[in-house]
Structures are given as C-alpha cells and as structure tokens.
Motif scaffolding. Structure first.
Motif, PDB file in Angstrom:
ATOM      1  N   SER A 260      28.007-112.660  37.333  1.00 47.64           N
ATOM      2  CA  SER A 260      28.028-113.831  38.207  1.00 47.64           C
ATOM      3  C   SER A 260      29.367-114.564  38.224  1.00 47.64           C
ATOM      4  O   SER A 260      29.740-115.136  39.236  1.00 47.64           O
ATOM      5  CB  SER A 260      26.896-114.793  37.843  1.00 47.64           C
ATOM      6  OG  SER A 260      27.083-115.310  36.560  1.00 47.64           O
TER       7      SER A 260
ATOM      8  N   PHE B  92      24.849-107.169  37.429  1.00 48.08           N
ATOM      9  CA  PHE B  92      23.998-108.121  38.141  1.00 48.08           C
ATOM     10  C   PHE B  92      22.563-108.077  37.617  1.00 48.08           C
ATOM     11  O   PHE B  92      21.973-107.004  37.529  1.00 48.08           O
ATOM     12  CB  PHE B  92      23.971-107.786  39.648  1.00 48.08           C
ATOM     13  CG  PHE B  92      25.269-108.085  40.328  1.00 48.08           C
ATOM     14  CD1 PHE B  92      25.526-109.354  40.822  1.00 48.08           C
ATOM     15  CD2 PHE B  92      26.243-107.105  40.485  1.00 48.08           C
ATOM     16  CE1 PHE B  92      26.733-109.651  41.451  1.00 48.08           C
ATOM     17  CE2 PHE B  92      27.445-107.386  41.107  1.00 48.08           C
ATOM     18  CZ  PHE B  92      27.691-108.655  41.595  1.00 48.08           C
ATOM     19  N   HIS B  93      22.045-109.242  37.284  1.00 43.80           N
ATOM     20  CA  HIS B  93      20.634-109.335  36.874  1.00 43.80           C
ATOM     21  C   HIS B  93      20.035-110.579  37.509  1.00 43.80           C
ATOM     22  O   HIS B  93      19.975-111.640  36.883  1.00 43.80           O
ATOM     23  CB  HIS B  93      20.516-109.423  35.346  1.00 43.80           C
ATOM     24  CG  HIS B  93      20.917-108.163  34.668  1.00 43.80           C
ATOM     25  ND1 HIS B  93      20.128-107.040  34.638  1.00 43.80           N
ATOM     26  CD2 HIS B  93      22.073-107.841  34.036  1.00 43.80           C
ATOM     27  CE1 HIS B  93      20.769-106.083  34.004  1.00 43.80           C
ATOM     28  NE2 HIS B  93      21.945-106.541  33.628  1.00 43.80           N
TER      29      HIS B  93
ATOM     30  N   THR C 289      17.996-117.668  36.625  1.00 44.36           N
ATOM     31  CA  THR C 289      19.403-117.273  36.454  1.00 44.36           C
ATOM     32  C   THR C 289      20.255-117.664  37.660  1.00 44.36           C
ATOM     33  O   THR C 289      21.373-118.157  37.520  1.00 44.36           O
ATOM     34  CB  THR C 289      19.489-115.736  36.264  1.00 44.36           C
ATOM     35  OG1 THR C 289      18.627-115.377  35.208  1.00 44.36           O
ATOM     36  CG2 THR C 289      20.896-115.288  35.959  1.00 44.36           C
TER      37      THR C 289
ATOM     38  N   ARG D 192      24.800-117.421  45.350  1.00 41.48           N
ATOM     39  CA  ARG D 192      23.374-117.128  45.505  1.00 41.48           C
ATOM     40  C   ARG D 192      22.915-116.878  46.948  1.00 41.48           C
ATOM     41  O   ARG D 192      21.957-116.163  47.176  1.00 41.48           O
ATOM     42  CB  ARG D 192      22.519-118.225  44.865  1.00 41.48           C
ATOM     43  CG  ARG D 192      22.597-119.591  45.531  1.00 41.48           C
ATOM     44  CD  ARG D 192      21.926-120.636  44.652  1.00 41.48           C
ATOM     45  NE  ARG D 192      21.978-121.978  45.197  1.00 41.48           N
ATOM     46  CZ  ARG D 192      23.023-122.781  45.148  1.00 41.48           C
ATOM     47  NH1 ARG D 192      24.149-122.344  44.606  1.00 41.48           N
ATOM     48  NH2 ARG D 192      22.978-123.988  45.663  1.00 41.48           N
TER      49      ARG D 192
ATOM     50  N   ALA E 151      22.509-108.448  45.298  1.00 46.60           N
ATOM     51  CA  ALA E 151      21.542-108.137  44.231  1.00 46.60           C
ATOM     52  C   ALA E 151      20.358-109.100  44.300  1.00 46.60           C
ATOM     53  O   ALA E 151      19.201-108.707  44.131  1.00 46.60           O
ATOM     54  CB  ALA E 151      22.219-108.241  42.869  1.00 46.60           C
ATOM     55  N   ARG E 152      20.664-110.373  44.580  1.00 46.22           N
ATOM     56  CA  ARG E 152      19.586-111.365  44.648  1.00 46.22           C
ATOM     57  C   ARG E 152      18.715-111.117  45.882  1.00 46.22           C
ATOM     58  O   ARG E 152      17.487-111.206  45.824  1.00 46.22           O
ATOM     59  CB  ARG E 152      20.197-112.771  44.686  1.00 46.22           C
ATOM     60  CG  ARG E 152      19.154-113.871  44.616  1.00 46.22           C
ATOM     61  CD  ARG E 152      19.833-115.203  44.412  1.00 46.22           C
ATOM     62  NE  ARG E 152      18.855-116.279  44.292  1.00 46.22           N
ATOM     63  CZ  ARG E 152      18.754-117.302  45.134  1.00 46.22           C
ATOM     64  NH1 ARG E 152      19.582-117.394  46.159  1.00 46.22           N
ATOM     65  NH2 ARG E 152      17.856-118.234  44.959  1.00 46.22           N
TER      66      ARG E 152
HETATM   67  S1  SF4 Z   1      23.130-114.873  42.697  1.00 47.87           S
HETATM   68 FE1  SF4 Z   1      22.140-114.260  40.812  1.00 47.87          FE
HETATM   69  S2  SF4 Z   1      22.387-112.033  40.724  1.00 47.87           S
HETATM   70 FE2  SF4 Z   1      23.840-112.794  42.230  1.00 47.87          FE
HETATM   71  S3  SF4 Z   1      25.710-113.087  41.074  1.00 47.87           S
HETATM   72 FE3  SF4 Z   1      24.654-115.057  41.082  1.00 47.87          FE
HETATM   73  S4  SF4 Z   1      23.437-115.035  39.208  1.00 47.87           S
HETATM   74 FE4  SF4 Z   1      24.051-112.911  39.592  1.00 47.87          FE
END
Ligand code: SF4
Length: 375
Positions: free
Chosen positions: A21, A211-212, A217, A224, A229-230
């Motif tokens: 992130s 990425f998680h 998180t 975001r 990934a999100r």
């Molecule tokens: S949105 Fe979530 S998954 Fe994407 S970079 Fe930010 S913390 Fe990581």
C-alpha cells in the motif's frame, strides 16, 4: 509540525495488512480533511490541560473548534490521563511523564516515527495514552499496531533506566464513550516487533510489498478508490457462488450478510470518488455525464417574506417547536438540565439490529417468556 514519516505508526494497520500500500499510494495527494484540523486543535488543548496539571509552563491555544461539546470530550480524556498520573505517583517515587512524546522507531526500521499523545513511565510499566476524536468506528487498544509500535520505541528509550515488565496501551475515544485499555508483556511486545513489525514495514519500505485488501486494511488507503486488488476483492465478494440445493443454507445467508455491508460501502465510496472527480476536476467517465439534481424552492429573504405575508393579512405564518435535548442541555448546562428536566427525559431502547459477532456490543437476549406471553 515536522515532516511525515513514510511509515507512520498511525498507518501501521494498513501497512502491516497490505505491504504494497505504501507504493500504491505514492502517486496520490494527501487527503485534506476538516476532521484532521479539528483533531490537531483538540490534541493541542489536551496537551495544554495535561501540562497545566503537571505544572509545566504552557499557553492556552485558540481555535474555532473549541466548542462546548468538543471541550467536554477533551476534558474526559484529560481526566483519564490525570487519574493515571495520580496512580503513577502512588506506585513510583520518580515517574516520568511526557505529553506529545515523539517516538523514533528508526532503530527498528528506517523512516518510521510518530507522536504518542501521553507517556507515563513508572518502575515496571510504560503506559501510553492515545486520544481519538473520531466518532465513526471505535478503535480498541488490544493488538493496536500504532500503540504497540509506540510501546516498542519508548521501551528502547527507557529500559536502561527502568526495569519495565509491561506496556499498557489506552485509547480514549470520548465521542463514542469508549475507553479501551490493554496490557502486553515486554517480551511479547518485542517478539511482535521482531516477527511482524520489522519484517513487514521493511517489505513495504523496500518496495517488496504484496497486495492484501481487506475492509479494515483499506479504510484510509489513498489508493482505495482505484486499487485493482481491492476492486477484485469486492467483485469476488459479489460473485457469490452457491451450490445446490435451491435455497441458501443458514451459513450462506450469514456469508451474504457479512459481505453485503462491505460491498455496499465500497460501491458508495467509488461512486462518491468518481462524482467528486467529475464535478470538481471535470473528469469524464465513459458512459456518464453531470446533470443538475432536483432542488426545492427557497425564500430569498425570510424577513421580507414575513412582512409581505403579514401586509397581505396572513398572520398564521410561524411554527413553534421545542429545541432538541442536546441544545436544551447546552442552554441550561448539564447540572441545571438534570435538576429541571432530568425526570422528563428518557432513553428509549434502541431498535434491534443484526450485526456481525465481532461487534463488541453485548448480544441482546430474546425474552422468550415475555414474547410467549405477548402471543
Ligand atoms: S486499497 Fe487496500 S489493497 Fe489496495 S493498496 Fe490500499 S490497502 Fe492495499
């Protein structure tokens, strides 16, 4: 105020959860928020009041954010700190107190420092206080990485002078009437530092992150709205694959409930972001346009309206309404309010709502006897 640390302890929940992130956020500007300015002003007042209590020279700050309600919230936090200061004097001949203590974690990982709101050190314990002015979601002290990191930093400063055994972490969130405190042993905290904090933050700072996504998180990640990934995480949530038979099982229903809230919030966030970009920055999204929303008629000048209506013979043009409880309490002051109106105010039971098991409120127990009787 000094420069921001790249891996600020206040962002640790995000960084430890998703080590990619920091890099993902790199191209996004800082998000300006009136809440942040308010938080800074209220922390300055708390600092002033605690220093006054400790008989440290200080000057009262000024700010438009110092409303009665905000000052009352700050007082609640300050009282908790002052109580702990009194306790520290009882158990230790020479306790150490520091307000707005800068915690340097660079001996663990580079570019990581922050400010602990209040630190109390007695012979065997480090106690760290954190004031949170948010009124959305309660933040708890247990396993809180921001405060654990402060604990590590302060330990390395004081352990040569004090034989510290435990670190107590306390978060006061007055607007939610939340006071959360948690103790961790020094060895356990150091093990967390060695096995989790250092390797994960190093991974993030050295551009080796992965990425998680997760509802918690990603909450404050600057990437975001556009993070793939999100998006994939939520779209996966939306693609619920159910097996036969035709009706969902209880477990599948519970799974939908658990995911629906997060999915709804994500969609709303993405929509709000896209709309703001289109309206404020003239960004064009394929297949979308900006239109004027519905609006209601308004008086241009209420005094002129009143005069004109009365001149035309219309007298019955005002409504009178009782002011609300909070406004009344502010008007009378807490004590008088309770004397005069205490017996005329009641708190109805909250509506029953379904929440995940992880919610910290006590579970409601159905009064089956009463319900049976009601039937
Ligand atoms: S949105 Fe979530 S998954 Fe994407 S970079 Fe930010 S913390 Fe990581």
């Amino acid at each position: 105020m000094g420069k921001h640390a790249k891996a600020s302890p206040s962002k640790l929940k995000q960084i430890l959860g998703c080590t990619a992130s920091l890099d993902a956020e790199a191209g996004f500007p800082d998000e300006e928020s009136t809440y942040a300015a308010e938080g800074t002003a209220l922390h300055a007042m708390a600092e002033h009041l605690i220093k006054k209590h400790l008989k440290i020279c200080t000057r009262r700050p000024n700010s438009d954010y110092y409303t009665d309600e905000n000052l009352e919230a700050v007082d609640e936090y300050v009282s908790a700190v002052c109580e702990a200061v009194g306790e520290a004097h009882k158990v230790c001949r020479d306790p150490m107190f520091d307000v707005e203590h800068r915690v340097d974690l660079s001996t663990y990982v580079g570019d990581c420092f922050g400010t602990a709101d209040m630190v109390i050190v007695t012979d065997t314990k480090v106690h760290i206080f954190d004031l949170k002015m948010g009124q959305g979601i309660p933040v708890y002290a247990e396993d809180n990485p921001q405060l654990m990191a402060y604990g590590l930093g302060i330990l390395s400063e004081v352990e040569m002078l004090y034989p510290i055994e435990t670190v107590e972490l306390t978060i006061v969130q007055p607007r939610l009437q939340s006071y959360s405190t948690w103790e961790i042993g020094v060895e356990e905290l150091k093990a967390w530092g060695r096995d989790v904090f250092v390797p994960k933050v190093a991974e993030a700072l050295e551009h080796r992150g992965s990425f998680h996504p997760g509802t918690e998180t990603c909450r404050f990640c600057k990437a975001r709205f556009q993070c793939r990934a999100r998006a994939e995480f939520f779209l996966e949530v939306a693609r619920l694959e159910f097996r036969q038979p035709e009706l969902l099982t209880d477990e599948e229903m519970a799974d939908v409930l658990l995911k629906a809230d997060a999915l709804k919030k994500w969609v709303e966030e993405v929509y709000a972001y896209a709309q703001n970009e289109a309206v404020e920055n003239h960004k064009e999204w394929p297949g979308f346009k900006i239109v004027r929303g519905k609006s209601n008629r308004k008086y241009t000048d209420e005094d002129a309206v009143s005069e004109a209506a009365k001149a035309a013979g219309f007298e019955d043009i005002y409504k009178m309404a009782l002011i609300g409880i909070t406004e009344m309490e502010r008007l009378m002051g807490k004590k008088k309010f309770s004397e005069i109106l205490g017996g005329l105010v009641y708190k109805p039971e909250g509506k029953l709502v379904l929440v995940p098991e992880t919610d910290r409120r006590e579970a409601y127990k159905h009064d089956t006897a009463r319900e049976d009787f009601a039937e």
